[in-house]
Design a protein around this motif. Structure first.
Motif, PDB file in Angstrom:
ATOM      1  N   GLY A  30      20.824  56.579  56.962  1.00  0.00           N
ATOM      2  CA  GLY A  30      19.399  56.676  56.676  1.00  0.00           C
ATOM      3  C   GLY A  30      19.132  56.965  55.212  1.00  0.00           C
ATOM      4  O   GLY A  30      18.124  56.534  54.657  1.00  0.00           O
ATOM      5  N   THR A  31      20.050  57.708  54.583  1.00  0.00           N
ATOM      6  CA  THR A  31      19.903  57.996  53.154  1.00  0.00           C
ATOM      7  C   THR A  31      19.985  56.720  52.332  1.00  0.00           C
ATOM      8  O   THR A  31      19.223  56.524  51.380  1.00  0.00           O
ATOM      9  N   LEU A  32      20.916  55.832  52.690  1.00  0.00           N
ATOM     10  CA  LEU A  32      21.023  54.569  51.977  1.00  0.00           C
ATOM     11  C   LEU A  32      19.807  53.702  52.227  1.00  0.00           C
ATOM     12  O   LEU A  32      19.322  53.017  51.312  1.00  0.00           O
ATOM     13  N   GLU A  33      19.278  53.746  53.438  1.00  0.00           N
ATOM     14  CA  GLU A  33      18.057  52.988  53.744  1.00  0.00           C
ATOM     15  C   GLU A  33      16.907  53.463  52.862  1.00  0.00           C
ATOM     16  O   GLU A  33      16.124  52.668  52.339  1.00  0.00           O
ATOM     17  N   THR A  34      16.814  54.787  52.687  1.00  0.00           N
ATOM     18  CA  THR A  34      15.790  55.339  51.807  1.00  0.00           C
ATOM     19  C   THR A  34      15.968  54.823  50.384  1.00  0.00           C
ATOM     20  O   THR A  34      15.007  54.413  49.724  1.00  0.00           O
ATOM     21  N   PHE A  35      17.197  54.841  49.900  1.00  0.00           N
ATOM     22  CA  PHE A  35      17.488  54.376  48.549  1.00  0.00           C
ATOM     23  C   PHE A  35      17.071  52.917  48.378  1.00  0.00           C
ATOM     24  O   PHE A  35      16.425  52.548  47.388  1.00  0.00           O
ATOM     25  N   ARG A  36      17.461  52.079  49.311  1.00  0.00           N
ATOM     26  CA  ARG A  36      17.114  50.653  49.209  1.00  0.00           C
ATOM     27  C   ARG A  36      15.606  50.455  49.221  1.00  0.00           C
ATOM     28  O   ARG A  36      15.078  49.635  48.471  1.00  0.00           O
ATOM     29  N   THR A  37      14.923  51.195  50.070  1.00  0.00           N
ATOM     30  CA  THR A  37      13.470  51.048  50.177  1.00  0.00           C
ATOM     31  C   THR A  37      12.769  51.442  48.883  1.00  0.00           C
ATOM     32  O   THR A  37      11.875  50.742  48.411  1.00  0.00           O
ATOM     33  N   LEU A  38      13.183  52.569  48.298  1.00  0.00           N
ATOM     34  CA  LEU A  38      12.458  53.107  47.153  1.00  0.00           C
ATOM     35  C   LEU A  38      12.864  52.496  45.819  1.00  0.00           C
ATOM     36  O   LEU A  38      12.043  52.428  44.902  1.00  0.00           O
ATOM     37  N   LEU A  39      14.111  52.037  45.705  1.00  0.00           N
ATOM     38  CA  LEU A  39      14.605  51.617  44.398  1.00  0.00           C
ATOM     39  C   LEU A  39      15.019  50.152  44.321  1.00  0.00           C
ATOM     40  O   LEU A  39      15.126  49.599  43.227  1.00  0.00           O
ATOM     41  N   LEU A  40      15.246  49.529  45.460  1.00  0.00           N
ATOM     42  CA  LEU A  40      15.699  48.136  45.455  1.00  0.00           C
ATOM     43  C   LEU A  40      14.762  47.229  46.234  1.00  0.00           C
ATOM     44  O   LEU A  40      15.131  46.105  46.588  1.00  0.00           O
ATOM     45  N   ASP A  41      13.541  47.711  46.508  1.00  0.00           N
ATOM     46  CA  ASP A  41      12.563  46.934  47.265  1.00  0.00           C
ATOM     47  C   ASP A  41      13.122  46.446  48.594  1.00  0.00           C
ATOM     48  O   ASP A  41      12.777  45.361  49.074  1.00  0.00           O
ATOM     49  N   GLY A  42      14.001  47.237  49.190  1.00  0.00           N
ATOM     50  CA  GLY A  42      14.556  46.888  50.483  1.00  0.00           C
ATOM     51  C   GLY A  42      15.689  45.888  50.440  1.00  0.00           C
ATOM     52  O   GLY A  42      16.216  45.494  51.488  1.00  0.00           O
ATOM     53  N   ALA A  43      16.102  45.454  49.250  1.00  0.00           N
ATOM     54  CA  ALA A  43      17.158  44.445  49.142  1.00  0.00           C
ATOM     55  C   ALA A  43      18.469  44.971  49.719  1.00  0.00           C
ATOM     56  O   ALA A  43      18.824  46.134  49.536  1.00  0.00           O
ATOM     57  N   GLN A  44      19.201  44.096  50.405  1.00  0.00           N
ATOM     58  CA  GLN A  44      20.448  44.488  51.055  1.00  0.00           C
ATOM     59  C   GLN A  44      21.680  44.121  50.229  1.00  0.00           C
ATOM     60  O   GLN A  44      22.794  44.059  50.765  1.00  0.00           O
ATOM     61  N   SER A  45      21.518  43.857  48.947  1.00  0.00           N
ATOM     62  CA  SER A  45      22.647  43.521  48.095  1.00  0.00           C
ATOM     63  C   SER A  45      23.630  44.691  48.055  1.00  0.00           C
ATOM     64  O   SER A  45      23.236  45.861  48.132  1.00  0.00           O
ATOM     65  N   PRO A  46      24.939  44.410  47.948  1.00  0.00           N
ATOM     66  CA  PRO A  46      25.938  45.485  47.967  1.00  0.00           C
ATOM     67  C   PRO A  46      25.814  46.405  46.763  1.00  0.00           C
ATOM     68  O   PRO A  46      25.429  45.973  45.670  1.00  0.00           O
ATOM     69  N   LEU A  47      26.137  47.670  46.971  1.00  0.00           N
ATOM     70  CA  LEU A  47      26.128  48.639  45.889  1.00  0.00           C
ATOM     71  C   LEU A  47      27.508  48.712  45.246  1.00  0.00           C
ATOM     72  O   LEU A  47      28.531  48.390  45.864  1.00  0.00           O
ATOM     73  N   ALA A  48      27.520  49.158  44.002  1.00  0.00           N
ATOM     74  CA  ALA A  48      28.778  49.355  43.294  1.00  0.00           C
ATOM     75  C   ALA A  48      29.426  50.657  43.759  1.00  0.00           C
ATOM     76  O   ALA A  48      28.795  51.489  44.405  1.00  0.00           O
ATOM     77  N   GLY A  49      30.702  50.841  43.425  1.00  0.00           N
ATOM     78  CA  GLY A  49      31.352  52.126  43.638  1.00  0.00           C
ATOM     79  C   GLY A  49      31.938  52.317  45.019  1.00  0.00           C
ATOM     80  O   GLY A  49      32.255  51.364  45.735  1.00  0.00           O
ATOM     81  N   THR A  50      32.020  53.582  45.427  1.00  0.00           N
ATOM     82  CA  THR A  50      32.757  53.989  46.617  1.00  0.00           C
ATOM     83  C   THR A  50      31.824  54.509  47.697  1.00  0.00           C
ATOM     84  O   THR A  50      30.948  55.342  47.424  1.00  0.00           O
ATOM     85  N   GLU A  51      32.009  54.044  48.933  1.00  0.00           N
ATOM     86  CA  GLU A  51      31.248  54.544  50.068  1.00  0.00           C
ATOM     87  C   GLU A  51      31.863  55.845  50.581  1.00  0.00           C
ATOM     88  O   GLU A  51      33.075  55.959  50.689  1.00  0.00           O
ATOM     89  N   ILE A  52      30.998  56.799  50.896  1.00  0.00           N
ATOM     90  CA  ILE A  52      31.460  58.064  51.484  1.00  0.00           C
ATOM     91  C   ILE A  52      30.538  58.403  52.643  1.00  0.00           C
ATOM     92  O   ILE A  52      29.307  58.428  52.498  1.00  0.00           O
TER      93      ILE A  52
END
Length: 454
Positions: free
Chosen positions: A191-213
Motif C-alpha cells: 500500500g505504501t508503494l501504491e501511495t507513492f505511485r499515486t502521489l508522485l508518478l500519476d499512478g504509473a506502474q513503471s518499475p522503480l530503481a534500486g532494491t525492493e524490501i
C-alpha cells in the motif's frame, strides 16, 4: 437464498440477503470492497471497533481467497449483521462492485475518477461527492528519508519521482554532496508503494530503481546503514534517518503528522468510503455514522494512519507559515495594496493565534466546500464546545488558487473565508474574531494539478 437468522429481524427493517455464487459469505452481511491500503488493516480494525462498540465481538477473520476475508459477528445484539466481509483487490474494484450490488461500501485510497462518478450517478447517486455518498475515513502520509550523514536540501515532487525511477542517480543533481544514490523501496502490492505511485508518478506502474524490501522496519534500517541511501515509508518508520522536506511551489513541508492532518504536506492522500444513498443494507448508515466517532478516530491512528481529530499546532508549525510569508515563490509577484494589507494582517495574527489542524477545501475556483469540509465543520463545532475552548475565538483565513487574475483570487479568498465564518457563527456560542482573504498568496496547496488547486 440465505435468509436472516432468527432474532436478527427488527422493526421497520427489510431483510437483506446476499445471493452471490462467487462469495464465500451468505446471509446478513456488511460488505466492504476496494482499496488494499484500506482493506488490509484499517477496514478490519474499524469493523472490529464498530462491532465491539455495540456490545458484540468479531470472530477471527477467515480468508477464502487471496485478498478476500470474512468474519462472523458474535453476541446477542440483533442490530448488527451476522457477518462482515472485506475484499481488498484495489481501489479500481470498489465502485464497480458497489454499483453492481456486490458491495455495500467502496473503499478508495484516491478520489473517484470521472468514469466512477458517472457509474454512481447512473446507479442513483445524484451527488456522488456529497455527504450522502462520500466519507473520508482517514489520511495517509508518505515520508522520504535519507541516511543521517547525507544532508539533502528539500526535494520537489518531480525530483523525488526522478530519484526513485532512476532518472536521477547522483546527489549532486539535486543539490546534495556528489555521490551515487542508493534507492530502497517497498515491493509491488505494498500500500505504501501504491501511495507513492499515486502521489508522485500519476499512478504509473513503471518499475522503480534500486532494491525492493518487504518490511518498512527493515527498509529504514537499511537506509540508516547505507551511505547515500534513500527510501520511503509511512511516517512512523523514519527512525534514525533524516526526513526530507518536500518543496512544493516554494514552500518546504516537513513530513509532520500535523501537516498531513491539515492536508498541507504534499505527500498526503485521503482515504474514502463511498456508498449509494438508497442502499438496501440497513447497516451501512450506522457504520458510516460510527466512522465520525472518537472511537473510530482512535482506530485510524492505531492502524498507522492519520485521523481527522482537530489538534493545535505547535510553534514550529506557526513559524513555518510565518516564514513563507516572505517567500517570493509562495506569493503573488503583482499584489496590490489590499493584498499587502492582508499579508501584514496575517503576519500579526500568527503572533497571537495558534494554527488548528482543520483545513476547509473548496471546489476548484469556487466558494462551495466539499463533503470532507462539511464533516470538518461538525468536528470544529464539537471541538469548540469543549470546556477548555469555551471563550476562545477563531480567525478564518481564505486562500485561492493561481487561476485567474489577482483581483479575482482576492475576492474569491474573501468569499471563502466569509462562507466558513458564517457557518461557524451559525452554530451559536462560537466567536469568529476576524475573517480575511489573502488571494493567491501563501496558498495552502500547490496549484499545478486540478486535485490540489482547491
Amino acid at each position: 437464498m440465505a435468509a436472516w437468522p432468527l432474532g436478527y429481524l427488527k422493526a421497520n427493517a427489510r431483510p437483506f440477503t446476499v445471493v452471490r455464487r462467487d462469495s464465500p459469505v451468505t446471509g446478513t452481511v456488511l460488505r466492504l470492497h476496494g482499496s488494499n491500503t484500506i482493506g488490509a488493516e484499517l477496514a478490519p480494525v474499524l469493523l472490529r471497533r464498530w462491532v465491539e462498540s455495540n456490545g458484540n465481538l468479531l470472530a477471527p477473520w477467515i480468508s477464502h481467497a487471496p485478498l478476500e476475508s470474512a468474519a462472523p459477528v458474535q453476541g446477542g445484539n440483533p442490530t448488527l449483521p451476522a457477518r462482515v466481509e472485506v475484499f481488498a483487490h484495489g481501489s479500481s474494484t470498489g465502485i464497480p462492485d458497489l454499483v453492481g450490488d456486490r458491495a455495500d461500501l467502496a473503499m478508495l485510497s484516491r478520489a473517484p475518477n470521472d468514469r466512477e462518478l458517472d457509474m454512481m450517478r447512473r446507479a442513483g447517486a445524484a451527488d456522488p461527492r456529497g455527504r450522502s455518498s462520500e466519507t473520508v475515513v482517514g489520511l495517509d502520509g508518505l515520508a522520504v528519508f535519507v541516511n543521517s550523514a547525507n544532508h539533502v536540501p528539500a526535494l520537489t515532487p518531480e525530483q523525488i519521482g526522478g530519484i526513485f525511477t532512476g532518472r536521477i542517480t547522483d546527489w549532486r543533481q539535486v543539490g546534495g554532496r556528489p555521490g551515487p544514490i542508493q534507492v530502497f523501496h517497498r515491493p509491488d502490492g505494498s500500500g505504501t508503494l501504491e501511495t507513492f505511485r499515486t502521489l508522485l508518478l500519476d499512478g504509473a506502474q513503471s518499475p522503480l530503481a534500486g532494491t525492493e524490501i518487504e518490511s518498512s522496519e527493515v527498509l529504514s534500517d537499511q537506509v540508516s546503514g547505507t551511505p547515500g541511501a534513500v527510501g520511503f515509508t509511512g511516517l512512523a518508520y523514519v527512525h534514525n534517518n533524516e526526513a526530507v522536506s518536500v518543496d512544493e511551489c516554494g514552500i518546504e513541508y516537513p513530513p509532520h503528522p500535523f501537516l498531513v492532518k491539515s492536508e498541507e504536506y504534499p505527500l498526503f492522500r485521503r482515504l474514502y468510503m463511498h456508498r449509494l444513498p438508497d442502499s438496501r443494507n440497513p447497516w451501512v448508515e450506522p457504520f458510516v455514522r460510527f466512522l465520525g466517532s472518537a472511537t473510530a478516530e482512535d482506530a485510524v491512528e492505531r492502524a498507522g494512519f492519520v485521523n481527522q481529530a482537530i489538534e493545535l499546532g505547535d510553534e514550529s508549525i506557526t513559524a513555518m507559515r510565518r516564514a513563507a510569508l516572505t517567500n517570493p515563490k509562495a506569493n503573488s509577484q503583482t499584489r496590490g495594496r489590499a493584498e499587502e494589507s492582508a499579508i501584514e494582517r496575517m503576519r500579526a495574527l500568527t503572533d497571537r493565534y495558534t494554527r488548528l489542524s482543520t483545513t476547509f477545501r473548496f471546489d476548484h475556483d469556487k466558494d462551495v466546500i466539499d463533503a470532507a469540509a462539511e464533516d470538518n465543520l461538525d468536528r470544529l463545532r464539537v471541538f469548540m464546545g469543549r470546556p477548555e475552548n469555551l471563550g476562545r475565538k477563531l480567525v478564518v483565513i481564505g486562500f485561492a488558487s493561481a487561476s485567474g487574475g489577482d483581483a479575482h483570487n482576492l475576492n474569491l479568498s474573501r468569499r471563502r473565508a466569509h462562507n466558513i465564518a458564517n457557518r461557524i457563527t451559525g452554530f451559536g456560542g462560537i466567536t469568529v474574531a476576524e475573517e480575511i482573504g489573502i488571494g493567491r498568496n501563501l496558498y495552502v496547496a500547490c496549484n499545478d494539478t486540478e486535485s490540489r488547486a482547491r
